[in-house]
Design a protein around this motif. Structure first.
Motif, PDB file in Angstrom:
ATOM      1  N   HIS B 197       0.832  -1.208   0.000  1.00  0.00           N
ATOM      2  CA  HIS B 197       0.000   0.000   0.000  1.00  0.00           C
ATOM      3  C   HIS B 197       0.869   1.263   0.000  1.00  0.00           C
ATOM      4  O   HIS B 197       0.552   2.243  -0.679  1.00  0.00           O
ATOM      5  CB  HIS B 197      -0.987  -0.024   1.169  1.00  0.00           C
ATOM      6  CG  HIS B 197      -2.020  -1.104   1.018  1.00  0.00           C
ATOM      7  ND1 HIS B 197      -3.077  -1.006   0.156  1.00  0.00           N
ATOM      8  CD2 HIS B 197      -2.109  -2.335   1.572  1.00  0.00           C
ATOM      9  CE1 HIS B 197      -3.801  -2.124   0.200  1.00  0.00           C
ATOM     10  NE2 HIS B 197      -3.220  -2.935   1.056  1.00  0.00           N
ATOM     11  N   ALA B 198       1.972   1.210   0.700  1.00  0.00           N
ATOM     12  CA  ALA B 198       2.915   2.331   0.666  1.00  0.00           C
ATOM     13  C   ALA B 198       3.496   2.509  -0.739  1.00  0.00           C
ATOM     14  O   ALA B 198       3.653   3.628  -1.223  1.00  0.00           O
ATOM     15  CB  ALA B 198       4.037   2.109   1.687  1.00  0.00           C
ATOM     16  N   ILE B 200       2.091   1.657  -3.579  1.00  0.00           N
ATOM     17  CA  ILE B 200       1.034   2.181  -4.453  1.00  0.00           C
ATOM     18  C   ILE B 200       0.922   3.699  -4.268  1.00  0.00           C
ATOM     19  O   ILE B 200       0.850   4.459  -5.246  1.00  0.00           O
ATOM     20  CB  ILE B 200      -0.314   1.489  -4.166  1.00  0.00           C
ATOM     21  CG1 ILE B 200      -0.285   0.044  -4.663  1.00  0.00           C
ATOM     22  CG2 ILE B 200      -1.467   2.258  -4.823  1.00  0.00           C
ATOM     23  CD1 ILE B 200      -1.503  -0.785  -4.247  1.00  0.00           C
ATOM     24  N   ALA B 201       0.940   4.131  -3.018  1.00  0.00           N
ATOM     25  CA  ALA B 201       0.837   5.574  -2.752  1.00  0.00           C
ATOM     26  C   ALA B 201       2.009   6.313  -3.383  1.00  0.00           C
ATOM     27  O   ALA B 201       1.859   7.376  -3.985  1.00  0.00           O
ATOM     28  CB  ALA B 201       0.787   5.821  -1.245  1.00  0.00           C
ATOM     29  N   ARG B 202       3.187   5.704  -3.279  1.00  0.00           N
ATOM     30  CA  ARG B 202       4.380   6.323  -3.842  1.00  0.00           C
ATOM     31  C   ARG B 202       4.320   6.330  -5.362  1.00  0.00           C
ATOM     32  O   ARG B 202       4.799   7.255  -6.012  1.00  0.00           O
ATOM     33  CB  ARG B 202       5.600   5.542  -3.346  1.00  0.00           C
ATOM     34  CG  ARG B 202       6.923   6.179  -3.643  1.00  0.00           C
ATOM     35  CD  ARG B 202       7.993   5.702  -2.666  1.00  0.00           C
ATOM     36  NE  ARG B 202       8.281   4.281  -2.759  1.00  0.00           N
ATOM     37  CZ  ARG B 202       9.179   3.749  -3.588  1.00  0.00           C
ATOM     38  NH1 ARG B 202       9.858   4.503  -4.425  1.00  0.00           N
ATOM     39  NH2 ARG B 202       9.399   2.446  -3.591  1.00  0.00           N
ATOM     40  N   GLY B 204       1.680   6.601  -7.356  1.00  0.00           N
ATOM     41  CA  GLY B 204       0.851   7.730  -7.807  1.00  0.00           C
ATOM     42  C   GLY B 204       0.619   7.715  -9.304  1.00  0.00           C
ATOM     43  O   GLY B 204       0.108   6.734  -9.860  1.00  0.00           O
ATOM     44  N   ASP B 242      -8.860   0.134  -3.842  1.00  0.00           N
ATOM     45  CA  ASP B 242      -9.042   1.380  -3.087  1.00  0.00           C
ATOM     46  C   ASP B 242      -7.742   2.186  -3.062  1.00  0.00           C
ATOM     47  O   ASP B 242      -7.749   3.406  -3.222  1.00  0.00           O
ATOM     48  CB  ASP B 242      -9.464   1.081  -1.633  1.00  0.00           C
ATOM     49  CG  ASP B 242     -10.903   0.578  -1.541  1.00  0.00           C
ATOM     50  OD1 ASP B 242     -11.655   0.725  -2.529  1.00  0.00           O
ATOM     51  OD2 ASP B 242     -11.262   0.024  -0.485  1.00  0.00           O
ATOM     52  N   SER B 243      -6.635   1.475  -2.855  1.00  0.00           N
ATOM     53  CA  SER B 243      -5.350   2.183  -2.774  1.00  0.00           C
ATOM     54  C   SER B 243      -4.948   2.807  -4.113  1.00  0.00           C
ATOM     55  O   SER B 243      -4.412   3.916  -4.138  1.00  0.00           O
ATOM     56  CB  SER B 243      -4.242   1.248  -2.284  1.00  0.00           C
ATOM     57  OG  SER B 243      -4.378   1.034  -0.895  1.00  0.00           O
ATOM     58  N   VAL B 244      -5.182   2.092  -5.226  1.00  0.00           N
ATOM     59  CA  VAL B 244      -4.791   2.700  -6.515  1.00  0.00           C
ATOM     60  C   VAL B 244      -5.689   3.898  -6.818  1.00  0.00           C
ATOM     61  O   VAL B 244      -5.219   4.903  -7.368  1.00  0.00           O
ATOM     62  CB  VAL B 244      -4.756   1.705  -7.710  1.00  0.00           C
ATOM     63  CG1 VAL B 244      -3.724   0.609  -7.476  1.00  0.00           C
ATOM     64  CG2 VAL B 244      -6.105   1.119  -8.039  1.00  0.00           C
ATOM     65  N   ALA B 246      -6.996   5.858  -4.532  1.00  0.00           N
ATOM     66  CA  ALA B 246      -6.514   6.919  -3.633  1.00  0.00           C
ATOM     67  C   ALA B 246      -5.212   7.526  -4.158  1.00  0.00           C
ATOM     68  O   ALA B 246      -4.916   8.696  -3.910  1.00  0.00           O
ATOM     69  CB  ALA B 246      -6.306   6.359  -2.230  1.00  0.00           C
ATOM     70  N   ALA B 247      -4.453   6.730  -4.908  1.00  0.00           N
ATOM     71  CA  ALA B 247      -3.194   7.237  -5.478  1.00  0.00           C
ATOM     72  C   ALA B 247      -3.438   8.045  -6.749  1.00  0.00           C
ATOM     73  O   ALA B 247      -2.490   8.543  -7.356  1.00  0.00           O
ATOM     74  CB  ALA B 247      -2.251   6.068  -5.772  1.00  0.00           C
ATOM     75  N   TYR B 249      -5.229   6.919  -9.574  1.00  0.00           N
ATOM     76  CA  TYR B 249      -5.392   6.130 -10.799  1.00  0.00           C
ATOM     77  C   TYR B 249      -6.834   6.243 -11.295  1.00  0.00           C
ATOM     78  O   TYR B 249      -7.787   6.065 -10.527  1.00  0.00           O
ATOM     79  CB  TYR B 249      -5.049   4.672 -10.512  1.00  0.00           C
ATOM     80  CG  TYR B 249      -5.192   3.743 -11.699  1.00  0.00           C
ATOM     81  CD1 TYR B 249      -4.300   3.807 -12.767  1.00  0.00           C
ATOM     82  CD2 TYR B 249      -6.213   2.793 -11.754  1.00  0.00           C
ATOM     83  CE1 TYR B 249      -4.426   2.953 -13.854  1.00  0.00           C
ATOM     84  CE2 TYR B 249      -6.337   1.927 -12.829  1.00  0.00           C
ATOM     85  CZ  TYR B 249      -5.436   2.011 -13.875  1.00  0.00           C
ATOM     86  OH  TYR B 249      -5.548   1.154 -14.947  1.00  0.00           O
TER      87      TYR B 249
END
Lengths: 283, 283
Positions: B197-198, B200-202, B204, B242-244, B246-247, B249
């Motif tokens: 998840h970290a 994915i956030a990175r 972006g 959800d994470s992608v 939030a990043a 995508y």
């Protein structure tokens, strides 16, 4: 298997001083046979498993090892802390710690457990591992046995161990006193990890066990059995060994191989091969 | 496979707006059949593979997709940059980029290659990947196609891709301009990673593709074929989705399933199932 490129070392050869046989490598043998085989091959240490120890009886197994002048490098295995019956899992781990202490094993290898049926909450399972280790650590300390957290290859994350990287194991171990909770560095499970050498350096005195075997291709039909003799595959076992030594590890190099071909071979020949490979690649 | 818990969505259902069929999921079908199947099922995008595209001819495949009103979500695949014949590999990747541009694919999925026979130098292989990407990036940029680095599950590190974590893929992508080099987030390959998840956030704006399928047990005899429909296994595909999002995508959710049972099923039924699962878990 690659042809022999060095002569088989003889018992007493100083290059064998840190070699250990994990007894699963010669699964055909019980404790008595494995201990005798190690003595014949000049392998000074053995990693024991609960199943064969139970067949011998713990006290008898301890005596066999002691009488042969061997030491126990690890006891396999505790763990499985992620399932629904937490109390039963903890009880079983306490029994395993009692046995480890009686055998004189410095550590109990912890395969922490996977995801329960139908469960997708990986973070939750990982939290239950931490809670279980916290419950067991004082008991382990009383018995003088280190809980050795083993990161398993990510292909076993769902069904065997939600600890998937050495770094993750070190993160958990660091919450506890050194000597109470440590980590296993198993070459087969961690060789692929771009951060493994950094994690080994960080583990330092937390390294409770170094296990050696190789990643061979093709992957077998049973994913559990794809381990090869050091030198037969793609894992840089020697590079990992260099890193654990640089991190201050002075313990044994335990050879643990799950492989149908190895299990159907003559066990004395298997011991001779692993002694040669140890000399060729690691000693 | 779990029973259907939602009705099959009809073509035009807005919940299907971001769904894509990766054509390997219906391997029985060529481009024309897959395109027609998507149109029948109301799936607005398709991920194409080089083999079936070559059978149709690139221009004809592009026309089929355009005439059906579909978009291309990705083109599979380039890569294999770690072997001894570097020039041939680069040439082949340039051809794949030409085809991707002709098809209107926004990205070429890069499966970077494993370790050559007998090779244990993982760091060296990883360096050759960076060098190969550096050679290809300007060519990709000229064609308006993003090189999408795919981290494969670590069980494929030796034979298919020395990129084993999303974080590692992001590290490489970040050396290049956004849009030239990105990453694929494939749930099957990365779900186990404690740092996913970290990463994915990175990643972006570097996320070029999100691929959905599930990790099912038991592992099949052929490790390549252990992928399940979203919802059938242990991967938290919804959490990754959800994470992608939030990043940042905004691209397609491409369903890519290698599975012998799926391949032997009626392809229209497979498309109906994946549309239902998309609605149930991700839309």
């Amino acid at each position: 298997m690659a042809p022999a490129r060095v002569p088989t070392p003889r018992p007493g050869d100083p290059r064998l001083a840190r070699l250990s046989l994990n007894q699963i490598t010669v699964r055909q043998w019980g404790v008595a046979e494995a201990v005798a085989g190690c003595a014949r091959a000049g392998i000074p240490a053995i990693g024991l498993w609960r199943g064969p120890v139970a067949e011998s009886g713990t006290a008898a197994a301890a005596r066999l090892v002691r009488d042969a002048g061997l030491r126990v490098s690890s006891y396999c295995r505790g763990g499985f802390l992620t399932g629904p019956d937490r109390a039963a899992a903890l009880d079983d781990n306490r029994r395993a710690l009692d046995e480890a202490a009686e055998l004189g094993a410095p550590c109990l290898v912890m395969v922490v457990g996977g995801l329960p049926e139908g469960d997708r909450d990986l973070a939750g399972a990982r939290e239950r591992v931490v809670e279980g280790i916290a419950e067991l650590a004082p008991y382990a300390a009383e018995r003088g046995v280190c809980l050795a957290l083993e990161a398993l290859h990510p292909m076993f994350c769902a069904d065997r161990a939600v600890l998937s990287t050495l770094g993750q194991a070190v993160d958990i171990a660091e919450r506890f006193p050194v000597g109470q909770v440590g980590v296993v560095v198993d070459a087969y499970h961690v060789w692929w990890d771009p951060q493994v050498h950094a994690a080994i350096a960080r583990a330092g005195a937390r390294i409770a066990s170094f296990q050696a075997c190789d990643w061979i291709l093709p992957l077998p039909a049973d994913a559990l059995l794809g381990r090869g003799m050091v030198g037969d595959g793609h894992a840089d076992v020697a590079g990992l060994h260099d890193s654990v030594l640089a991190a201050g590890y002075t313990g044994d190099v335990e050879v643990e191989i799950f492989n149908a071909d190895v299990w159907s071979a003559d066990p004395d020949a298997v011991l001779a091969t692993l002694a040669r490979r140890h000399v060729e690649y690691l000693a």
